[in-house]
Design a protein around this motif. Structure first.
Motif, PDB file in Angstrom:
ATOM      1  N   GLU A 230       0.825  -1.207   0.000  1.00 23.22           N
ATOM      2  CA  GLU A 230       0.000   0.000   0.000  1.00 23.22           C
ATOM      3  C   GLU A 230       0.859   1.257   0.000  1.00 23.22           C
ATOM      4  O   GLU A 230       0.612   2.213  -0.754  1.00 23.22           O
TER       5      GLU A 230
ATOM      6  N   ALA B 177       2.585   1.908  -3.405  1.00 26.01           N
ATOM      7  CA  ALA B 177       1.652   2.324  -4.451  1.00 26.01           C
ATOM      8  C   ALA B 177       1.127   3.732  -4.255  1.00 26.01           C
ATOM      9  O   ALA B 177       0.924   4.469  -5.228  1.00 26.01           O
ATOM     10  N   VAL B 178       0.904   4.132  -2.998  1.00 24.65           N
ATOM     11  CA  VAL B 178       0.263   5.423  -2.727  1.00 24.65           C
ATOM     12  C   VAL B 178       1.269   6.542  -2.519  1.00 24.65           C
ATOM     13  O   VAL B 178       1.109   7.647  -3.063  1.00 24.65           O
TER      14      VAL B 178
ATOM     15  N   GLY C 211      -9.554   0.452  -2.239  1.00 27.18           N
ATOM     16  CA  GLY C 211      -8.613   0.170  -3.313  1.00 27.18           C
ATOM     17  C   GLY C 211      -9.064   0.723  -4.649  1.00 27.18           C
ATOM     18  O   GLY C 211      -8.260   1.269  -5.419  1.00 27.18           O
TER      19      GLY C 211
ATOM     20  N   CYS D  47      -8.639   4.600  -4.662  1.00 21.12           N
ATOM     21  CA  CYS D  47      -7.221   4.936  -4.824  1.00 21.12           C
ATOM     22  C   CYS D  47      -6.777   4.749  -6.271  1.00 21.12           C
ATOM     23  O   CYS D  47      -6.052   5.590  -6.826  1.00 21.12           O
TER      24      CYS D  47
ATOM     25  N   PHE E 143      -7.239   5.777   0.584  1.00 19.57           N
ATOM     26  CA  PHE E 143      -6.125   5.269   1.388  1.00 19.57           C
ATOM     27  C   PHE E 143      -6.552   4.996   2.826  1.00 19.57           C
ATOM     28  O   PHE E 143      -6.254   3.928   3.380  1.00 19.57           O
TER      29      PHE E 143
ATOM     30  N   CYS F 229       0.777   1.623 -10.347  1.00 21.75           N
ATOM     31  CA  CYS F 229       0.391   1.789  -8.941  1.00 21.75           C
ATOM     32  C   CYS F 229      -1.115   1.583  -8.766  1.00 21.75           C
ATOM     33  O   CYS F 229      -1.564   0.993  -7.774  1.00 21.75           O
TER      34      CYS F 229
ATOM     35  N   THR G 289      -2.026  -2.056  -8.824  1.00 20.37           N
ATOM     36  CA  THR G 289      -1.530  -2.689  -7.595  1.00 20.37           C
ATOM     37  C   THR G 289      -2.465  -2.438  -6.426  1.00 20.37           C
ATOM     38  O   THR G 289      -2.819  -3.372  -5.678  1.00 20.37           O
ATOM     39  N   ILE G 290      -2.896  -1.199  -6.231  1.00 19.71           N
ATOM     40  CA  ILE G 290      -3.710  -0.876  -5.064  1.00 19.71           C
ATOM     41  C   ILE G 290      -5.124  -1.434  -5.209  1.00 19.71           C
ATOM     42  O   ILE G 290      -5.750  -1.843  -4.209  1.00 19.71           O
TER      43      ILE G 290
END
Length: 395
Positions: A222, A225-226, A283, A286, A313, A370, A373-374
Motif C-alpha cells: 500500500e 503504491a500510494v 482500493g 485509490c 487510502f 500503482c 496494484t492498489i
C-alpha cells in the motif's frame, strides 16, 4: 475506561501525532527550492523523504518492545523531545549531507509517536469503540499532514525553508510538552525490565500469525503504491510550468483533506459497507485517483484526485490499523511496531521505485501500475482477512 479519560487520552495523543506528521510532510513541497539552494538534483533531494521514512521504519522493532516494557507514554514524550532537537538542527544547517542525517534522526524519533499512540489506544479503548476512536485520532494526524505540506508551500516564500524547519521544531516542542504533562500517570502500568529474548520471542509469535503476515505485507505494498509519487509531485508541477512550492503544497493538501473526509464519515462507512467492502472500495477509489494524477493535468486536478486518494487510502489503512491492534493483545506495541516498520519501509522504497519508474515509464505508465496494484490489494486483502482466523472482527 471512562469517557472523559478516553477523550483526554485522544486529545494528548492527537497533539503528539500532529507534531510528528507536521514534521514529516513539510519537506515534500520544498524539493525544488532545496535542490536550487543546495545545488543538488531534485531526484536526490526527494530522497530526504526516504531519509525520514526509512529510519522511522527501522527503529520500530526496537521501540515496540521498549514501549511495552518502559511505558508507551514515557517513550512518546522522549521521542518528541529528540524530534524537536533534530528539527531545530535542520533549521540552521546549510549543507545537504548534514540535512540528510538530521532528517534521519528526525525520522527515527518520530517513529516513536504514532505507532505507540495506536498501541496505547489499543490498551485503553475497547475494541468495539476502537475504529471510531482511532479515526478521531487520525484527524490530528491528517491535519498535521495537511498543515505541514500546505504551510511549507505557502510560507516558504516569506520565511524560507530554514524558517519552515524552525516552525516544525516549535510544534514538536509543544507536542512534547503535552505528552510530558498531560498523561494520567496513575493509569500507566509500572515499568518492567526490557528483556531482549522475550522481545525476540514475541516477534516470532506475532510473525507466525497468518493474519499478521497478511496485514504487514498489505501495508508495505500500500505504501509503495500510494506514497511513492509524493516527493516527486513538486518537481513534476514545476516542470509543467504551473508553479512551485505553493502549488505543490496546495495539491498535496488534497490528500489530507480526503483523510479528513474519511474521519468525518467513518461511522457511516462502517455501517453501510462493513470492513471487507471498505477494503474493496478503498482500493478502487485509490486506483481511480492515481490514474487521474497520471494523466498529468493541471495542479488543481491533481489536488482533487489527491482528495480521492486520501479517502481511499484511509479506508484501507485504518482498517488494517484496527486489525493490527488485535493481532497480539498482550504485546500491542510490538505488533504495531512491525506494522509501522512494514509501512514505512514501503514508503521509503516507494520514493526510489517511483523515481526510476518516472524516468522509464513516464508519469502515466508509473501511476497506472500503482493503480492496478492498489486495486488488487483491496480485493485480495478483503478475501484473505475474511478467511483467516479472527475473521469475526471483519464484517
Amino acid at each position: 475506561m471512562a469517557e472523559s479519560s478516553i477523550t483526554r487520552l485522544i486529545l494528548i495523543l492527537a497533539g503528539a501525532g500532529f507534531a510528528s506528521t507536521f514534521a514529516g510532510r513539510s519537506i515534500e513541497p520544498l524539493v525544488g527550492v532545496l535542490a536550487r539552494d543546495l545545488r543538488s538534483d531534485p531526484h536526490t533531494v526527494a530522497l530526504l523523504s526516504t531519509a525520514f521514512a526509512l529510519p522511522y521504519a527501522l527503529i520500530q522493532p526496537i521501540l515496540g518492545p521498549v514501549g511495552d516494557a518502559l511505558g508507551k507514554e514515557r517513550i512518546i514524550a522522549i521521542c518528541l523531545g529528540i524530534l524537536a532537537l533534530a528539527l531545530a538542527g535542520c533549521a540552521v544547517t546549510t549543507e545537504i549531507t548534514t540535512l540528510f542525517w538530521l532528517r534521519v534522526l528526525a525520522g527515527a524519533s518520530a517513529g516513536g509517536v504514532v505507532p505507540l499512540a495506536l498501541a496505547l489506544m489499543g490498551d485503553r479503548i475497547p475494541f468495539e469503540r476502537r475504529q471510531v476512536a482511532i479515526g478521531r485520532f487520525l484527524v490530528a494526524v491528517i491535519l498535521g499532514q495537511l498543515s505541514g505540506s500546505t504551510f511549507a508551500g505557502l510560507i516558504e516564500g516569506q520565511i524560507g525553508w530554514h524558517g519552515v524547519f524552525g516552525t516544525t521544531a516549535v510544534v514538536a516542542t509543544l507536542g512534547c510538552g503535552a505528552a510530558l504533562f498531560g498523561f494520567q500517570r496513575e493509569a500507566a502500568p509500572a515499568p518492567r525490565r526490557l528483556e531482549i529474548r522475550t522481545a525476540i520471542t514475541r516477534y516470532r509469535t506475532i510473525l507466525a500469525t497468518p493474519r499478521a503476515r497478511v496485514l504487514f505485507a498489505a501495508v508495505f505494498v500500500e505504501a509503495i503504491a500510494v506514497f511513492g509519487i509524493f516527493p516527486h509531485l513538486a518537481p513534476l508541477i514545476e516542470a509543467r510550468g504551473e508553479g512551485g512550492p505553493r502549488e505543490a503544497g496546495l495539491a498535496l493538501a488534497g490528500f489530507a483533506a480526503g483523510g479528513l473526509l474519511y474521519s468525518a464519515s467513518v461511522g457511516l462507512l462502517l455501517r453501510f459497507l462493513g470492513l471487507s467492502r471498505m477494503l474493496i472500495a478503498g482500493g478502487a477509489i485509490c486506483a481511480g485517483a492515481l490514474l487521474v494524477i497520471g494523466l498529468a493535468g493541471r495542479w488543481q486536478i491533481d489536488c482533487l484526485a489527491l482528495i480521492g486518494l486520501g479517502l481511499g487510502f484511509y479506508m484501507l489503512h485504518n482498517t488494517f490499523q484496527v486489525q493490527v491492534t488485535e493481532v497480539a493483545p498482550t504485546a500491542r506495541a510490538s505488533a504495531v511496531a512491525l506494522h509501522a516498520f512494514s509501512f514505512f519501509c514501503g514508503q521509503a522504497l516507494g520514493v526510489a521505485i517511483l523515481g526510476g519508474a518516472l524516468q522509464t515509464l513516464g508519469q502515466f505508465g508509473s501511476l497506472a501500475l500503482c493503480a492496478v496494484t492498489i486495486a488488487v490489494l483491496g480485493l485480495v486483502t478483503a478475501r484473505l482477512l475474511m478467511r483467516l482466523p479472527g475473521s469475526s472482527t471483519i464484517g
